[in-house]
Design an enzyme around this catalytic site. Structure first.
Site, PDB file in Angstrom:
ATOM      1  N   MET A 185       0.834  -1.204   0.000  1.00 24.86           N
ATOM      2  CA  MET A 185       0.000   0.000   0.000  1.00 24.86           C
ATOM      3  C   MET A 185       0.873   1.261   0.000  1.00 24.86           C
ATOM      4  O   MET A 185       1.252   1.753  -1.047  1.00 24.86           O
ATOM      5  CB  MET A 185      -0.961  -0.044   1.211  1.00 24.86           C
ATOM      6  N   CYS A 186       1.219   1.777   1.158  1.00 27.85           N
ATOM      7  CA  CYS A 186       1.890   3.082   1.215  1.00 27.85           C
ATOM      8  C   CYS A 186       3.327   3.045   0.717  1.00 27.85           C
ATOM      9  O   CYS A 186       3.815   4.039   0.181  1.00 27.85           O
ATOM     10  CB  CYS A 186       1.796   3.654   2.622  1.00 27.85           C
TER      11      CYS A 186
END
Length: 196
Positions: free
Chosen positions: A133-134
């Site tokens: 994700m990030c």
């Protein structure tokens, strides 16, 4: 069969960043991911590697920027509570910038780009939680703005997820995310020891 990466086709650099000539971006090393509903598989080992990366970056004189995700009051990302704070093992030193974000790409709606530009390095080193994700979207964000990212795999971790084809283990998710990152967005190294 071995595939050719988009980086190779595009003749993008394959040499990892040197810490002395890079800005290090540590993404979401919050207590959020060490317990409770968002606890990641392998967070302890990833945090050990992150602490090693941070120590090496500081010793090399690299600019270090910490990123935190703000999910709001009462969430697992509540910055006003211990759960949302950066883990003490990689806590910012005085003078190290902290950027608060609300999107997976740490550059969106933040001053991260300005801080990276002010540091004066094209190369950035990215590591953090969660790999799929990030970390992925921050590496993409750095790449799209013209930086040259390197991602430290062992300093990242993620969690298992459901999918339309059945459950995906954290190890599969981590490996697939690193493959995506390495296909175009960044040079991927296993450990901080591979950084010059």
């Amino acid at each position: 069969m071995t595939s050719t990466t988009l980086r190779e086709i595009s003749t993008l650099p394959t040499t990892p960043a040197a810490l002395s000539d890079a800005t290090v971006i540590l993404v979401d090393y919050q207590n959020t991911y060490t317990r409770g509903v968002m606890e990641l598989d392998g967070w302890e080992a990833a945090l050990d590697e992150a602490a090693t990366l941070l120590a090496r970056a500081r010793a090399a004189g690299a600019t270090v920027i910490h990123v935190m995700h703000d999910g709001g009051e009462g969430s697992p990302y509540d910055l006003g509570q211990d759960i949302g704070r950066i883990h003490e093992r990689v806590a910012p030193d005085p003078g190290e910038e902290v950027v608060v974000k609300t999107a997976p790409n740490s550059f969106v709606g933040t001053r991260l780009g300005e801080l990276v530009d002010a540091a004066g390095h094209r190369d950035v080193v990215v590591a953090g939680f969660m790999t799929h994700m990030c970390v992925t979207f921050t590496a993409e964000g750095a790449f799209l703005r013209g930086n040259s990212p390197t991602v430290v795999a062992a300093a990242c971790a993620t969690r298992p997820l459901p999918s339309v084809d059945g459950p995906v283990t954290a190890a599969e998710q981590h490996r697939a995310a690193l493959a995506t990152i390495g296909d175009l967005y960044a040079v991927v190294v296993d450990t901080a020891a591979e950084l010059g």
